[in-house]
Design a protein around this motif. Structure first.
Motif, short mmCIF file in Angstrom:
data_model
loop_
_atom_site.label_atom_id
_atom_site.label_comp_id
_atom_site.label_asym_id
_atom_site.label_seq_id
_atom_site.Cartn_x
_atom_site.Cartn_y
_atom_site.Cartn_z
N LEU A 1 -43.59 -24.25 82.12
CA LEU A 1 -42.73 -23.07 82.10
C LEU A 1 -42.97 -22.39 80.76
O LEU A 1 -42.57 -22.89 79.71
CB LEU A 1 -41.26 -23.48 82.28
CG LEU A 1 -40.99 -24.31 83.54
CD1 LEU A 1 -39.59 -24.90 83.50
CD2 LEU A 1 -41.20 -23.47 84.78
N ALA A 2 -43.66 -21.27 80.81
CA ALA A 2 -44.13 -20.61 79.59
C ALA A 2 -43.40 -19.28 79.38
O ALA A 2 -43.03 -18.62 80.35
CB ALA A 2 -45.63 -20.36 79.69
N PRO A 3 -43.22 -18.89 78.12
CA PRO A 3 -42.59 -17.60 77.86
C PRO A 3 -43.40 -16.48 78.51
O PRO A 3 -44.63 -16.45 78.40
CB PRO A 3 -42.61 -17.47 76.34
CG PRO A 3 -42.95 -18.81 75.82
CD PRO A 3 -43.62 -19.57 76.90
N ALA A 4 -42.72 -15.60 79.18
CA ALA A 4 -43.40 -14.49 79.86
C ALA A 4 -44.09 -13.59 78.86
O ALA A 4 -43.54 -13.26 77.82
CB ALA A 4 -42.38 -13.69 80.67
N HIS B 1 -39.24 -22.67 69.87
CA HIS B 1 -37.84 -22.46 69.53
C HIS B 1 -37.39 -21.11 70.08
O HIS B 1 -38.19 -20.24 70.38
CB HIS B 1 -37.62 -22.55 68.02
CG HIS B 1 -38.38 -21.52 67.25
ND1 HIS B 1 -39.72 -21.64 66.96
CD2 HIS B 1 -38.00 -20.33 66.73
CE1 HIS B 1 -40.11 -20.57 66.30
NE2 HIS B 1 -39.11 -19.76 66.14
N GLY B 2 -36.07 -20.96 70.21
CA GLY B 2 -35.52 -19.73 70.76
C GLY B 2 -36.04 -19.50 72.17
O GLY B 2 -36.12 -20.41 72.98
N LYS B 3 -36.41 -18.25 72.46
CA LYS B 3 -36.95 -17.93 73.79
C LYS B 3 -38.44 -18.25 73.89
O LYS B 3 -39.01 -18.23 74.98
CB LYS B 3 -36.70 -16.46 74.12
CG LYS B 3 -35.24 -16.20 74.42
CD LYS B 3 -35.07 -14.91 75.17
CE LYS B 3 -33.62 -14.76 75.54
NZ LYS B 3 -33.40 -14.55 76.94
N ALA B 4 -39.08 -18.53 72.76
CA ALA B 4 -40.51 -18.85 72.74
C ALA B 4 -40.69 -20.37 72.85
O ALA B 4 -41.08 -21.05 71.91
CB ALA B 4 -41.16 -18.33 71.48
N ARG B 5 -40.37 -20.88 74.04
CA ARG B 5 -40.49 -22.32 74.30
C ARG B 5 -41.41 -22.56 75.49
O ARG B 5 -41.32 -21.86 76.49
CB ARG B 5 -39.12 -22.94 74.57
CG ARG B 5 -38.29 -23.05 73.31
CD ARG B 5 -36.84 -23.34 73.53
NE ARG B 5 -36.54 -24.44 74.42
CZ ARG B 5 -35.34 -24.57 75.00
NH1 ARG B 5 -34.38 -23.69 74.81
NH2 ARG B 5 -35.10 -25.60 75.80
N TRP B 6 -42.29 -23.54 75.34
CA TRP B 6 -43.18 -23.97 76.40
C TRP B 6 -42.63 -25.31 76.88
O TRP B 6 -42.62 -26.29 76.15
CB TRP B 6 -44.60 -24.11 75.88
CG TRP B 6 -45.27 -22.79 75.66
CD1 TRP B 6 -46.19 -22.20 76.48
CD2 TRP B 6 -45.09 -21.88 74.57
NE1 TRP B 6 -46.58 -20.98 75.97
CE2 TRP B 6 -45.91 -20.76 74.79
CE3 TRP B 6 -44.28 -21.89 73.43
CZ2 TRP B 6 -45.97 -19.68 73.93
CZ3 TRP B 6 -44.34 -20.82 72.56
CH2 TRP B 6 -45.18 -19.73 72.81
N ASP C 1 -38.16 -16.24 81.29
CA ASP C 1 -37.64 -15.31 80.29
C ASP C 1 -36.38 -15.86 79.64
O ASP C 1 -35.79 -15.22 78.78
CB ASP C 1 -37.39 -13.92 80.90
CG ASP C 1 -36.49 -13.96 82.11
OD1 ASP C 1 -36.00 -15.04 82.48
OD2 ASP C 1 -36.28 -12.89 82.72
N ASP C 2 -35.97 -17.05 80.06
CA ASP C 2 -34.80 -17.73 79.49
C ASP C 2 -35.03 -19.23 79.63
O ASP C 2 -34.86 -19.79 80.71
CB ASP C 2 -33.53 -17.30 80.24
CG ASP C 2 -32.27 -17.94 79.70
OD1 ASP C 2 -32.35 -19.02 79.07
OD2 ASP C 2 -31.20 -17.38 79.93
#
Length: 140
Positions: free
Chosen positions: A56-59, A36-41, A13-14
């Motif tokens: 590590l994927a965005p929740a 980008h931002g919090k939407a990063r894989w 989530d971060d």
């Protein structure tokens, strides 16, 4: 069949906190960081095992889930009951000391389990359980 484990996934989530934990504390190399931002894989893994990675994927980023499902996932992550991974090391005590010094949440100090495995456990910044077992002769 000749199958190998290529990539396993954990939610975050971060992304910056996830990078700090998996790269800076656990010592994994970053293989990719997309978005980008919090939407990063972010893909990380041990340098000695280039064929095995953790994504590590965005929740709850899957567009196919409902808002109720997204809410449940985020609630489970907050409680630490959604994602987990099992890692291994030859030097459990040194690994535990390094991770503990980072102020990661300790779930279990190193101990010998009744089933013969010596391990410890932490939570990563997203609440995922990270168990680390000690590799001993015959258990690898």
């Amino acid at each position: 069949m000749d199958l190998t484990i290529h990539t396993s996934s954990l939610p975050h989530d971060d992304p910056d906190a996830a990078l700090a934990f998996y790269r800076d504390i656990l010592g994994f190399e970053v293989r990719s960081d997309v978005g980008h931002g919090k939407a990063r894989w972010i893909t990380v893994g041990p340098a000695s095992q280039p064929e095995t990675s953790i994504l590590l994927a965005p929740a709850a980023a899957d567009p196919g889930i409902t808002e109720a499902e997204r809410s449940t996932i985020l609630e489970m992550m907050a409680k630490g009951t959604y994602g987990w991974i099992l890692l291994a090391t030859h030097d459990l005590d040194a690994t535990f000391d390094k991770v503990q010094a980072s102020d990661a949440e300790v779930v279990q100090e190193p101990m010998l389990q009744p089933y013969g495995v010596r391990d410890c456990a932490f939570r990563d910044p997203a609440g995922n359980l990270v168990r680390i077992r000690e590799l001993r002769s015959g258990t690898e």
